[in-house]
Write an enzyme that holds these catalytic residues in place. Structure first.
Site: not given
Length: 146
Positions: A9, A67-68, A70-71, A98-99, A109, A136
């Site tokens: 949400h 915040s991003g 937990g996602e 790189h990853n 937020r 890597r």
């Protein structure tokens, strides 16, 4: 190109902006929700989006929350996912270069509309550099089978 999206949400406003931009630029969006501001638990929507990327049904994924953080944690629990949380375009691009990141997480937020679109553009425009980064990424993938 098919792109998976998922949010809770709190991330819904940012998801709406990114989905509109993706569709305007010719991307096919596979939306795993949510589409309502009612409180939900983000793993229920982020994990299916990440699974769609891991299975190859979608090339990339974008996940959103307050915040991003937990996602990104949820997405990274799915084998084959390398999710980066970005708050600006340089990190979004470097995560691909790189990853070989295949999912990007952002917080509604934390980042505004223009920064979010900048992150999406940078992520989609960047390509994996390969070379010295290959071992890597292979080591990251090996951790999934431990």
């Amino acid at each position: 190109m098919r792109i998976a999206v998922g949010t809770d949400h709190a991330g819904l406003p940012l998801k709406a902006i990114v989905v509109a931009w993706l569709q305007e630029h010719g991307y096919e969006v596979v939306d795993f929700g949510v589409n309502s501001p009612d409180r939900v638990d983000y793993p229920d929507f982020v994990a299916p989006a990440a699974r769609a990327v891991a299975s190859g049904d979608c090339r990339f994924g974008f996940v959103f929350g307050g915040s991003g953080t937990g996602e990104a944690i949820v997405a990274n629990k799915i084998d084959g996912i390398r999710c980066c949380q970005a708050t600006e375009p340089v990190t979004a691009a470097l995560s691909r270069q790189h990853n070989d990141a295949n999912v990007l997480s952002m917080g509604a937020r934390i980042v505004g509309e223009q920064v979010a679109i900048g992150c999406v553009e940078a992520f989609l425009d960047a390509e994996f550099d390969g070379g010295r980064h290959i071992p890597r990424v292979e080591k990251i993938a090996a951790l999934e089978s431990e």
